[in-house]
Design a protein around this motif. Structure first.
Motif, PDB file in Angstrom:
ATOM      1  N   MET A  80      -3.218 -45.641  99.389  1.00 18.51           N
ATOM      2  CA  MET A  80      -1.977 -44.556  99.288  1.00 18.51           C
ATOM      3  C   MET A  80      -0.558 -45.099  99.879  1.00 18.51           C
ATOM      4  O   MET A  80       0.255 -44.786  99.073  1.00 18.51           O
ATOM      5  CB  MET A  80      -2.318 -43.328 100.021  1.00 18.51           C
ATOM      6  N   GLY A  81      -0.711 -45.910 100.810  1.00 22.50           N
ATOM      7  CA  GLY A  81       0.635 -46.486 101.035  1.00 22.50           C
ATOM      8  C   GLY A  81       1.001 -47.558 100.283  1.00 22.50           C
ATOM      9  O   GLY A  81       2.394 -47.731 100.355  1.00 22.50           O
ATOM     10  N   GLU A  82       0.354 -48.046  99.331  1.00 20.01           N
ATOM     11  CA  GLU A  82       0.818 -48.876  98.615  1.00 20.01           C
ATOM     12  C   GLU A  82       1.068 -48.529  97.323  1.00 20.01           C
ATOM     13  O   GLU A  82       1.973 -49.421  96.637  1.00 20.01           O
ATOM     14  CB  GLU A  82      -0.574 -50.108  98.253  1.00 20.01           C
ATOM     15  N   ARG A  83       0.746 -47.523  96.776  1.00 19.01           N
ATOM     16  CA  ARG A  83       1.258 -47.018  95.526  1.00 19.01           C
ATOM     17  C   ARG A  83       2.513 -46.531  95.574  1.00 19.01           C
ATOM     18  O   ARG A  83       3.257 -45.925  96.728  1.00 19.01           O
ATOM     19  CB  ARG A  83      -0.023 -45.909  94.837  1.00 19.01           C
ATOM     20  N   GLN A  84       3.206 -46.477  94.651  1.00 20.12           N
ATOM     21  CA  GLN A  84       4.503 -45.851  94.412  1.00 20.12           C
ATOM     22  C   GLN A  84       4.640 -44.890  93.305  1.00 20.12           C
ATOM     23  O   GLN A  84       3.804 -45.016  92.309  1.00 20.12           O
ATOM     24  CB  GLN A  84       5.445 -47.299  93.974  1.00 20.12           C
ATOM     25  N   GLY A  85       5.893 -44.210  93.555  1.00 19.64           N
ATOM     26  CA  GLY A  85       6.274 -43.032  92.488  1.00 19.64           C
ATOM     27  C   GLY A  85       5.135 -41.995  92.287  1.00 19.64           C
ATOM     28  O   GLY A  85       5.161 -41.186  91.303  1.00 19.64           O
ATOM     29  N   HIS A  86       4.205 -41.840  93.294  1.00 20.32           N
ATOM     30  CA  HIS A  86       3.257 -40.570  93.270  1.00 20.32           C
ATOM     31  C   HIS A  86       3.753 -39.537  94.040  1.00 20.32           C
ATOM     32  O   HIS A  86       4.302 -39.788  95.089  1.00 20.32           O
ATOM     33  CB  HIS A  86       1.926 -41.036  93.560  1.00 20.32           C
ATOM     34  N   PHE A  87       3.475 -38.302  93.756  1.00 20.41           N
ATOM     35  CA  PHE A  87       4.136 -37.220  94.428  1.00 20.41           C
ATOM     36  C   PHE A  87       3.245 -36.775  95.716  1.00 20.41           C
ATOM     37  O   PHE A  87       3.680 -36.092  96.630  1.00 20.41           O
ATOM     38  CB  PHE A  87       4.208 -35.731  93.658  1.00 20.41           C
ATOM     39  N   MET A  88       2.211 -37.232  95.526  1.00 16.46           N
ATOM     40  CA  MET A  88       1.093 -36.910  96.916  1.00 16.46           C
ATOM     41  C   MET A  88       1.447 -37.789  97.995  1.00 16.46           C
ATOM     42  O   MET A  88       1.014 -39.113  97.964  1.00 16.46           O
ATOM     43  CB  MET A  88      -0.278 -36.948  96.282  1.00 16.46           C
ATOM     44  N   PRO A  89       1.888 -37.206  99.277  1.00  8.99           N
ATOM     45  CA  PRO A  89       2.110 -38.331 100.290  1.00  8.99           C
ATOM     46  C   PRO A  89       0.950 -38.541 101.039  1.00  8.99           C
ATOM     47  O   PRO A  89      -0.116 -37.820 100.936  1.00  8.99           O
ATOM     48  CB  PRO A  89       3.262 -37.258 101.098  1.00  8.99           C
ATOM     49  N   ALA A  90       0.857 -39.513 101.620  1.00 10.21           N
ATOM     50  CA  ALA A  90      -0.494 -39.864 102.627  1.00 10.21           C
ATOM     51  C   ALA A  90      -0.574 -38.977 103.778  1.00 10.21           C
ATOM     52  O   ALA A  90      -1.757 -38.839 104.075  1.00 10.21           O
ATOM     53  CB  ALA A  90      -0.051 -41.312 103.186  1.00 10.21           C
ATOM     54  N   GLY A  91       0.556 -38.231 104.069  1.00  7.33           N
ATOM     55  CA  GLY A  91       0.421 -37.216 104.969  1.00  7.33           C
ATOM     56  C   GLY A  91      -0.714 -36.222 104.821  1.00  7.33           C
ATOM     57  O   GLY A  91      -1.168 -35.562 105.716  1.00  7.33           O
ATOM     58  N   LEU A  92      -0.980 -35.787 103.357  1.00  8.90           N
ATOM     59  CA  LEU A  92      -1.802 -34.884 103.039  1.00  8.90           C
ATOM     60  C   LEU A  92      -3.195 -35.280 102.882  1.00  8.90           C
ATOM     61  O   LEU A  92      -4.351 -34.592 102.810  1.00  8.90           O
ATOM     62  CB  LEU A  92      -1.528 -34.296 101.719  1.00  8.90           C
ATOM     63  N   LEU A  93      -3.630 -36.675 103.352  1.00  5.04           N
ATOM     64  CA  LEU A  93      -4.984 -37.129 103.307  1.00  5.04           C
ATOM     65  C   LEU A  93      -5.919 -36.272 104.529  1.00  5.04           C
ATOM     66  O   LEU A  93      -7.078 -36.182 103.768  1.00  5.04           O
ATOM     67  CB  LEU A  93      -4.924 -38.519 103.428  1.00  5.04           C
ATOM     68  N   ASP A  94      -5.467 -36.316 105.405  1.00  9.11           N
ATOM     69  CA  ASP A  94      -6.321 -35.324 106.481  1.00  9.11           C
ATOM     70  C   ASP A  94      -6.676 -34.115 105.765  1.00  9.11           C
ATOM     71  O   ASP A  94      -8.015 -33.781 105.855  1.00  9.11           O
ATOM     72  CB  ASP A  94      -5.522 -34.896 107.785  1.00  9.11           C
ATOM     73  N   SER A  95      -5.960 -33.295 104.972  1.00  5.04           N
ATOM     74  CA  SER A  95      -6.414 -31.888 104.482  1.00  5.04           C
ATOM     75  C   SER A  95      -7.242 -32.432 103.211  1.00  5.04           C
ATOM     76  O   SER A  95      -8.112 -31.434 103.071  1.00  5.04           O
ATOM     77  CB  SER A  95      -5.183 -31.266 103.989  1.00  5.04           C
ATOM     78  N   GLN A  96      -7.189 -33.430 102.527  1.00  5.41           N
ATOM     79  CA  GLN A  96      -7.984 -33.806 101.438  1.00  5.41           C
ATOM     80  C   GLN A  96      -9.403 -33.901 102.052  1.00  5.41           C
ATOM     81  O   GLN A  96     -10.536 -33.704 101.587  1.00  5.41           O
ATOM     82  CB  GLN A  96      -7.526 -35.207 100.729  1.00  5.41           C
ATOM     83  N   PHE A  97      -9.566 -34.963 103.118  1.00  6.07           N
ATOM     84  CA  PHE A  97     -10.691 -35.104 103.742  1.00  6.07           C
ATOM     85  C   PHE A  97     -11.372 -33.871 104.568  1.00  6.07           C
ATOM     86  O   PHE A  97     -12.488 -33.713 104.234  1.00  6.07           O
ATOM     87  CB  PHE A  97     -10.743 -36.237 104.704  1.00  6.07           C
ATOM     88  N   ALA A  98     -10.565 -33.005 104.811  1.00  2.00           N
ATOM     89  CA  ALA A  98     -11.299 -31.731 105.490  1.00  2.00           C
ATOM     90  C   ALA A  98     -11.586 -30.793 104.484  1.00  2.00           C
ATOM     91  O   ALA A  98     -12.867 -30.095 104.834  1.00  2.00           O
ATOM     92  CB  ALA A  98     -10.252 -31.128 106.440  1.00  2.00           C
ATOM     93  N   THR A  99     -11.122 -30.713 103.183  1.00  2.00           N
ATOM     94  CA  THR A  99     -11.516 -30.220 102.244  1.00  2.00           C
ATOM     95  C   THR A  99     -12.698 -30.522 101.292  1.00  2.00           C
ATOM     96  O   THR A  99     -13.684 -29.932 100.739  1.00  2.00           O
ATOM     97  CB  THR A  99     -10.361 -29.663 101.115  1.00  2.00           C
ATOM     98  N   LEU A 100     -12.864 -31.827 101.428  1.00  2.00           N
ATOM     99  CA  LEU A 100     -14.069 -32.493 100.625  1.00  2.00           C
ATOM    100  C   LEU A 100     -15.507 -31.847 100.788  1.00  2.00           C
ATOM    101  O   LEU A 100     -15.746 -32.083 101.992  1.00  2.00           O
ATOM    102  CB  LEU A 100     -13.742 -33.987 100.647  1.00  2.00           C
ATOM    103  N   GLU A 101     -16.123 -31.512 100.017  1.00  2.00           N
ATOM    104  CA  GLU A 101     -17.651 -31.214  99.876  1.00  2.00           C
ATOM    105  C   GLU A 101     -18.222 -32.328  98.923  1.00  2.00           C
ATOM    106  O   GLU A 101     -17.906 -32.221  97.712  1.00  2.00           O
ATOM    107  CB  GLU A 101     -17.650 -29.681  99.544  1.00  2.00           C
ATOM    108  N   ASP A 102     -18.956 -33.054  99.721  1.00  2.00           N
ATOM    109  CA  ASP A 102     -20.030 -34.075  98.511  1.00  2.00           C
ATOM    110  C   ASP A 102     -20.591 -33.264  97.677  1.00  2.00           C
ATOM    111  O   ASP A 102     -20.961 -32.139  97.873  1.00  2.00           O
ATOM    112  CB  ASP A 102     -20.693 -34.961  99.575  1.00  2.00           C
ATOM    113  N   LEU A 103     -20.909 -34.094  96.544  1.00  2.00           N
ATOM    114  CA  LEU A 103     -21.763 -33.485  95.539  1.00  2.00           C
ATOM    115  C   LEU A 103     -23.030 -33.109  95.983  1.00  2.00           C
ATOM    116  O   LEU A 103     -23.745 -33.718  96.998  1.00  2.00           O
ATOM    117  CB  LEU A 103     -22.169 -34.464  94.308  1.00  2.00           C
ATOM    118  N   GLY A 104     -23.368 -32.057  95.576  1.00  2.00           N
ATOM    119  CA  GLY A 104     -24.959 -31.510  95.926  1.00  2.00           C
ATOM    120  C   GLY A 104     -26.027 -31.995  95.176  1.00  2.00           C
ATOM    121  O   GLY A 104     -25.553 -32.495  93.937  1.00  2.00           O
ATOM    122  N   ALA A 105     -27.044 -32.175  95.754  1.00  2.00           N
ATOM    123  CA  ALA A 105     -28.278 -32.469  94.857  1.00  2.00           C
ATOM    124  C   ALA A 105     -28.530 -32.007  93.503  1.00  2.00           C
ATOM    125  O   ALA A 105     -28.908 -32.589  92.678  1.00  2.00           O
ATOM    126  CB  ALA A 105     -29.586 -32.455  96.002  1.00  2.00           C
TER     127      ALA A 105
END
Length: 169
Positions: free
Chosen positions: A115-140
């Motif tokens: 995320m730190g290496e990409r340029q020109g994307h609207f999603m800041p690295a600061g939102l990564l915590d919220s992404q991981f907190a929200t993530l639910e792995d695929l169910g069986a």
């Protein structure tokens, strides 16, 4: 894959959905749609400001992606969408029941570096915590596969194609 599925490339920001998605579409011989293009301007403004989206923000976006996926039913396609929660994937499946999911996974330090290496994307690295907190792995019971993103985009795509083909076996 023997039948033309719509594949939703999912995962937290920085896993390579926008990079792997077009490569996967090319490998499968189907069109690609960039999920970020389905966001209304208000969502992009929120994320650009470092504000995580709420479910109410995501529903219209998911419905638009689902409508695209529905239009590709029986024809195949690849579309990117974070699809972090089971409820979001359920919404996509409501529109496109045959959709399968490719969950791009990786450890936090790798994804944060990307995320730190990409340029020109609207999603800041600061939102990564919220992404991981929200993530639910695929169910069986969910049609899909998980693929680690520690390789090159080409290696990830190769692994994704092989894993997706096994779903049809």
């Amino acid at each position: 894959m023997s039948t033309p599925h719509v594949v939703v490339v999912m995962g937290v920001a920085g896993t390579g959905k926008t990079t792997v998605g077009p490569l996967l579409a090319d490998a499968l011989g189907v069109p690609y749609a960039e999920g970020d293009d389905f966001h209304p301007p208000s969502n992009i403004a929120k994320m650009s400001a470092g504000t995580p989206l709420e479910d109410a923000d995501r529903w219209p976006w998911l419905e638009a992606i689902g409508a695209w996926a529905h239009s590709r039913a029986g024809l195949g396609g690849v579309v990117s969408s974070s699809a972090l929660k089971r409820a979001y994937r359920d919404r996509l499946r409501d529109e496109a029941p045959g959709a399968v999911f490719l969950h791009l996974t990786g450890d936090r330090p790798l994804i944060e570096r990307r995320m730190g290496e990409r340029q020109g994307h609207f999603m800041p690295a600061g939102l990564l915590d919220s992404q991981f907190a929200t993530l639910e792995d695929l169910g069986a019971d969910e049609a899909g596969v998980a693929v680690d993103v520690s390789g090159t985009p080409e290696e990830i795509t190769e692994q994704a194609v092989a894993s997706l083909r096994r779903l049809d076996s």
